[in-house]
Design a protein around this motif. Sequence first.
Motif, PDB file in Angstrom:
ATOM      1  N   LYS A 183       0.838  -1.205   0.000  1.00 42.35           N
ATOM      2  CA  LYS A 183       0.000   0.000   0.000  1.00 42.35           C
ATOM      3  C   LYS A 183       0.868   1.249   0.000  1.00 42.35           C
ATOM      4  N   ALA A 184       1.918   1.261   0.836  1.00 39.36           N
ATOM      5  CA  ALA A 184       2.808   2.421   0.912  1.00 39.36           C
ATOM      6  C   ALA A 184       3.507   2.670  -0.415  1.00 39.36           C
ATOM      7  N   LEU A 185       3.931   1.598  -1.094  1.00 33.65           N
ATOM      8  CA  LEU A 185       4.628   1.748  -2.374  1.00 33.65           C
ATOM      9  C   LEU A 185       3.686   2.293  -3.444  1.00 33.65           C
ATOM     10  N   VAL A 186       2.471   1.741  -3.523  1.00 31.79           N
ATOM     11  CA  VAL A 186       1.495   2.229  -4.508  1.00 31.79           C
ATOM     12  C   VAL A 186       1.091   3.664  -4.192  1.00 31.79           C
ATOM     13  N   TRP A 187       0.907   3.954  -2.916  1.00 33.99           N
ATOM     14  CA  TRP A 187       0.570   5.307  -2.467  1.00 33.99           C
ATOM     15  C   TRP A 187       1.670   6.284  -2.875  1.00 33.99           C
ATOM     16  N   GLY A 188       2.933   5.880  -2.663  1.00 35.51           N
ATOM     17  CA  GLY A 188       4.048   6.754  -3.002  1.00 35.51           C
ATOM     18  C   GLY A 188       4.136   7.031  -4.492  1.00 35.51           C
ATOM     19  N   VAL A 189       3.845   6.027  -5.315  1.00 32.68           N
ATOM     20  CA  VAL A 189       3.935   6.181  -6.777  1.00 32.68           C
ATOM     21  C   VAL A 189       2.740   6.955  -7.323  1.00 32.68           C
ATOM     22  N   SER A 190       1.532   6.615  -6.838  1.00 40.46           N
ATOM     23  CA  SER A 190       0.312   7.210  -7.396  1.00 40.46           C
ATOM     24  C   SER A 190      -0.125   8.483  -6.681  1.00 40.46           C
ATOM     25  N   GLY A 191       0.329   8.645  -5.434  1.00 37.42           N
ATOM     26  CA  GLY A 191      -0.125   9.782  -4.644  1.00 37.42           C
ATOM     27  C   GLY A 191      -1.518   9.602  -4.082  1.00 37.42           C
ATOM     28  N   ASP A 192      -2.076   8.397  -4.185  1.00 41.68           N
ATOM     29  CA  ASP A 192      -3.450   8.122  -3.754  1.00 41.68           C
ATOM     30  C   ASP A 192      -3.443   6.984  -2.735  1.00 41.68           C
ATOM     31  N   THR A 193      -3.704   7.321  -1.467  1.00 45.69           N
ATOM     32  CA  THR A 193      -3.683   6.301  -0.415  1.00 45.69           C
ATOM     33  C   THR A 193      -4.788   5.269  -0.603  1.00 45.69           C
ATOM     34  N   HIS A 194      -5.957   5.697  -1.133  1.00 47.14           N
ATOM     35  CA  HIS A 194      -7.058   4.756  -1.322  1.00 47.14           C
ATOM     36  C   HIS A 194      -6.726   3.743  -2.419  1.00 47.14           C
ATOM     37  N   ARG A 195      -6.048   4.193  -3.465  1.00 45.64           N
ATOM     38  CA  ARG A 195      -5.633   3.262  -4.507  1.00 45.64           C
ATOM     39  C   ARG A 195      -4.647   2.246  -3.937  1.00 45.64           C
ATOM     40  N   GLY A 196      -3.755   2.707  -3.082  1.00 50.40           N
ATOM     41  CA  GLY A 196      -2.812   1.792  -2.441  1.00 50.40           C
ATOM     42  C   GLY A 196      -3.524   0.731  -1.630  1.00 50.40           C
ATOM     43  N   THR A 197      -4.557   1.145  -0.879  1.00 49.40           N
ATOM     44  CA  THR A 197      -5.320   0.189  -0.071  1.00 49.40           C
ATOM     45  C   THR A 197      -6.034  -0.826  -0.951  1.00 49.40           C
ATOM     46  N   ILE A 198      -6.633  -0.370  -2.032  1.00 46.42           N
ATOM     47  CA  ILE A 198      -7.385  -1.264  -2.919  1.00 46.42           C
ATOM     48  C   ILE A 198      -6.457  -2.295  -3.567  1.00 46.42           C
ATOM     49  N   VAL A 199      -5.296  -1.848  -4.041  1.00 43.24           N
ATOM     50  CA  VAL A 199      -4.337  -2.776  -4.650  1.00 43.24           C
ATOM     51  C   VAL A 199      -3.877  -3.809  -3.629  1.00 43.24           C
ATOM     52  N   ALA A 200      -3.533  -3.339  -2.423  1.00 45.45           N
ATOM     53  CA  ALA A 200      -3.044  -4.257  -1.391  1.00 45.45           C
ATOM     54  C   ALA A 200      -4.136  -5.207  -0.920  1.00 45.45           C
ATOM     55  N   ALA A 201      -5.381  -4.742  -0.890  1.00 48.98           N
ATOM     56  CA  ALA A 201      -6.493  -5.606  -0.475  1.00 48.98           C
ATOM     57  C   ALA A 201      -6.731  -6.705  -1.502  1.00 48.98           C
ATOM     58  N   TRP A 202      -6.685  -6.360  -2.779  1.00 47.68           N
ATOM     59  CA  TRP A 202      -6.830  -7.394  -3.806  1.00 47.68           C
ATOM     60  C   TRP A 202      -5.649  -8.357  -3.776  1.00 47.68           C
ATOM     61  N   GLY A 203      -4.480  -7.830  -3.408  1.00 44.37           N
ATOM     62  CA  GLY A 203      -3.336  -8.725  -3.210  1.00 44.37           C
ATOM     63  C   GLY A 203      -3.624  -9.727  -2.110  1.00 44.37           C
ATOM     64  N   GLY A 204      -4.278  -9.270  -1.035  1.00 46.16           N
ATOM     65  CA  GLY A 204      -4.648 -10.163   0.054  1.00 46.16           C
ATOM     66  C   GLY A 204      -5.634 -11.223  -0.383  1.00 46.16           C
ATOM     67  N   ARG A 205      -6.568 -10.853  -1.250  1.00 50.42           N
ATOM     68  CA  ARG A 205      -7.525 -11.844  -1.754  1.00 50.42           C
ATOM     69  C   ARG A 205      -6.826 -12.897  -2.616  1.00 50.42           C
ATOM     70  N   VAL A 206      -5.870 -12.463  -3.423  1.00 48.59           N
ATOM     71  CA  VAL A 206      -5.110 -13.420  -4.242  1.00 48.59           C
ATOM     72  C   VAL A 206      -4.346 -14.387  -3.345  1.00 48.59           C
ATOM     73  N   VAL A 207      -3.709 -13.852  -2.299  1.00 49.95           N
ATOM     74  CA  VAL A 207      -2.962 -14.698  -1.365  1.00 49.95           C
ATOM     75  C   VAL A 207      -3.909 -15.668  -0.658  1.00 49.95           C
ATOM     76  N   ALA A 208      -5.123 -15.207  -0.335  1.00 50.83           N
ATOM     77  CA  ALA A 208      -6.108 -16.076   0.315  1.00 50.83           C
ATOM     78  C   ALA A 208      -6.463 -17.256  -0.577  1.00 50.83           C
ATOM     79  N   ILE A 209      -6.624 -16.994  -1.872  1.00 52.03           N
ATOM     80  CA  ILE A 209      -6.938 -18.077  -2.806  1.00 52.03           C
ATOM     81  C   ILE A 209      -5.758 -19.046  -2.922  1.00 52.03           C
ATOM     82  N   LEU A 210      -4.546 -18.484  -2.955  1.00 52.79           N
ATOM     83  CA  LEU A 210      -3.357 -19.334  -3.044  1.00 52.79           C
ATOM     84  C   LEU A 210      -3.191 -20.197  -1.793  1.00 52.79           C
ATOM     85  N   ALA A 211      -3.604 -19.645  -0.640  1.00 56.97           N
ATOM     86  CA  ALA A 211      -3.464 -20.394   0.612  1.00 56.97           C
ATOM     87  C   ALA A 211      -4.283 -21.679   0.587  1.00 56.97           C
TER      88      ALA A 211
END
Length: 381
Positions: A179-207
């Motif tokens: 989230k911090a990396l996406v936030w730093g690149v895009s300047g949008d904290t909400h976009r960072g959260t959304i990307v990281a949350a979808w990352g969590g869903r992908v990891v959940a499926i992989l688990a």
Amino acid sequence: MSNGRASRGSTPRPPGTFKVGSIAGSDVLVSSSWFLIAGLIAVITAPAVESAEPGLGPLKYVGGLALAVLLYLSVLAHEASHALVARRYGLPVSHITLQFFGGMTSIDGEPDSPRQEFWISVVGPLSSLAVALVSFLASLVAPGGLIGLALSGLAWTNLFVGIINLVPGLPLDGGRILKALVWGVSGDTHRGTIVAAWGGRVVAILAIGYPFMTSKVLGVKPTVIDFVFAGVISMFLWTGATQALESARVRSRLPHLVARDLARRTLTVPGELPLAEAVRRAQEAEAGSIVTVTSGGVPVGVVNEAALLSVPVERRAWVPTSSVARTLEEGLWLPSGIGGEELIRAISARPSGEYLLLDPDGTIFGVLSTADVDRAFRASA
């Protein structure tokens, strides 16, 4: 496994917990679920304890419990590092909770920058990896027996916790790093959260595929416990990621909430004025709120709409307006330009039906009703 940290507004103590101490001004709480996992660890590690120290008999379970306590002390070190860095950046930490899945640090508020988010998040996994390294080096020179077993166990479990928490998906620390990396690149904290949350869903499926992976890669036939473990971890990750997505959606609507845009036109009246006359004047002036003032014009109270409506019309001529007004204590007046998360934090810190809005020069701008804030928030959904 540590389930990282939670950021939110003022956080009450979770039910079913009790305080065992404090670190850097933050309460350390233990959940009742900890006793369940500690007992499981004691049972699971009892054979290893007996192998390391033959002849212990029933005391092997005591040894297993001691290993569980050591493990959770290392989890506490992980969470305490989050708390210390958060406090370094000026964010209050209400408590650290040790529970079934490991630990959680409750931080009141959100980091102001990607840099703060990154360091608050990454320090936890780094602490676990540091404990793993120190434990491993100590195990090389330590005697065998329980000491060697404890050091070896700490090394491997903290290596696992450190690596797992670097996986880029919320609610893990690695998700907040992403989230911090996406936030730093895009300047949008909400976009960072959304990307990281979808990352969590992908990891959940992989688990879910963990038992099958061990079968394919290691040639080990998965057991029922493997499937249960994978299911629990997957559910935990999916739930945390989903909550993060919902939080991002909510927070994305907050910038649309500006107090001065929601303010009601205000009528000022003396506190001793009969309520009926105050209501008549407000209707005539098309004012949506009434503020009581002193003879010198200093505001002292805001009429509570619910209290006003509870007074029968036939009695209002005999009731002073001040009797249905809430005294303007600290926290019940706000700057007219306040908005977004700052506005939500302010009204959450001092709940009330109405707040007086003041311009920078101290003059009355209007009255803000929490009902109006709620309607505006729902309308922006």
